[in-house]
Scaffold this active site. Structure first.
Site, PDB file in Angstrom:
ATOM      1  CG  ASP A 177      -2.114   0.949   1.043  1.00  0.00           C
ATOM      2  OD1 ASP A 177      -2.975   0.644   0.196  1.00  0.00           O
ATOM      3  OD2 ASP A 177      -2.175   1.981   1.731  1.00  0.00           O
ATOM      4  CE1 TYR A 207     -13.188   4.568  -8.471  1.00  0.00           C
ATOM      5  CE2 TYR A 207     -15.373   4.023  -9.300  1.00  0.00           C
ATOM      6  CZ  TYR A 207     -14.293   3.744  -8.473  1.00  0.00           C
ATOM      7  OH  TYR A 207     -14.332   2.626  -7.661  1.00  0.00           O
ATOM      8  CG  ASP A 247       2.975   6.122  -6.406  1.00  0.00           C
ATOM      9  OD1 ASP A 247       2.035   5.675  -7.081  1.00  0.00           O
ATOM     10  OD2 ASP A 247       3.324   7.319  -6.437  1.00  0.00           O
ATOM     11  CE  LYS A 262     -12.133   1.153  -9.760  1.00  0.00           C
ATOM     12  NZ  LYS A 262     -11.113   0.273  -9.132  1.00  0.00           N
TER      13      LYS A 262
END
Length: 263
Positions: A53, A168, A75, A172
């Site tokens: 993470d 977004y 990252d 996706k």
């Protein structure tokens, strides 16, 4: 006579679905996030996990899950860090069998128009991050005879909702396309690539929503409730396991029937 179990409490029966497997899981932040819960489910199913993470919270999560989990800060928009992540997994565990790419940033609606900042923020993490993690997963899996990749998409990739950023949703949808393309391109290397597309899920970040919005989003599902992180994680575990050995190139909506509804 059989009685159907309609409870959506976390499943507490585990059968070694991933026994002996090594998984790299991104997006393993604080407790109650989909990534952290996925790591917990994978451990309970027998996997060793590199928990990655950007936040630093992966250290606490890994500590809570035991010695079979090693934290790594990454990252996923930086290729050198993604490459180092897989190198670390190979160094610690000897190989990588599974990638679960959960990492992402929130996709709530930010305004009537998409700004360059919004576009870059969302596509760099969701789309570029998927490109890079999948690319380097393939590189380390191929010498060992293959593996399984599970990307995390969204129900927003199929349809439109006024509360969701259009950037977004587009990012996706790109994950869905990358998933199918990678499944086709890397099938000959015995690498399966699938995606989970969550609907509204009561993960940590959604617990603070105003009650009216929570109710509205919950009622979009045919089951008229939100999902749980565990329900997402168990589908990812199945797709990553040998029980899904002939499943590749699919995007599985885990959305309580949200995307099946016409309105």
């Amino acid at each position: 006579m059989t009685t159907e179990n309609t409870s959506h409490e976390p499943i507490d029966r585990f059968g070694g679905l991933l026994e002996g497997k090594v998984a790299v899981i991104t997006g393993v932040g604080a407790a109650e996030t989909i990534g952290a819960v996925t790591a917990a489910v994978f451990v309970k199913e027998g996997a060793q996990v590199l928990a990655a993470d950007i936040s630093g919270a992966q250290k606490e999560t890994a500590l809570a899950l035991g010695p079979g989990v090693v934290p790594f800060q990454v990252d996923i928009t930086r290729e050198e860090e993604v490459e180092a992540m897989f190198a670390r997994a190979v160094e610690v565990f000897g190989r990588v069998d599974i990638l679960v790419n959960v990492a992402g940033n929130p996709g709530g609606r930010r305004g009537d128009e998409i700004t360059v900042e919004e576009y870059q923020s969302l596509t760099s993490v969701h789309l570029l991050g998927t490109v890079l993690t999948n690319k380097h997963a393939v590189r380390v899996m191929t010498p060992n005879g293959g593996g399984a990749i599970v990307n995390f998409s969204s129900a927003a990739s199929f349809n439109t909702d006024k509360l969701i950023s259009t950037a977004y949703a587009a990012a996706k949808a790109g994950i869905n396309s990358l998933t199918k393309s990678n499944a086709v391109h890397h099938g000959p290397q015995n690498i399966r690539v699938n995606a989970v597309a969550p609907g509204f899920t009561m993960s940590k970040k959604n617990r603070g929503l105003p009650p009216a919005i929570e109710e509205s989003l919950s009622n979009k599902a045919a089951l008229a409730r939100p999902g749980t992180p565990e329900e997402q994680a168990h589908v990812a575990a199945f797709l990553a396991s040998d029980r899904a050995s002939f499943v590749t190139g699919v995007v599985v909506p885990v959305d309580g029937g949200w995307t099946a509804k016409l309105a």
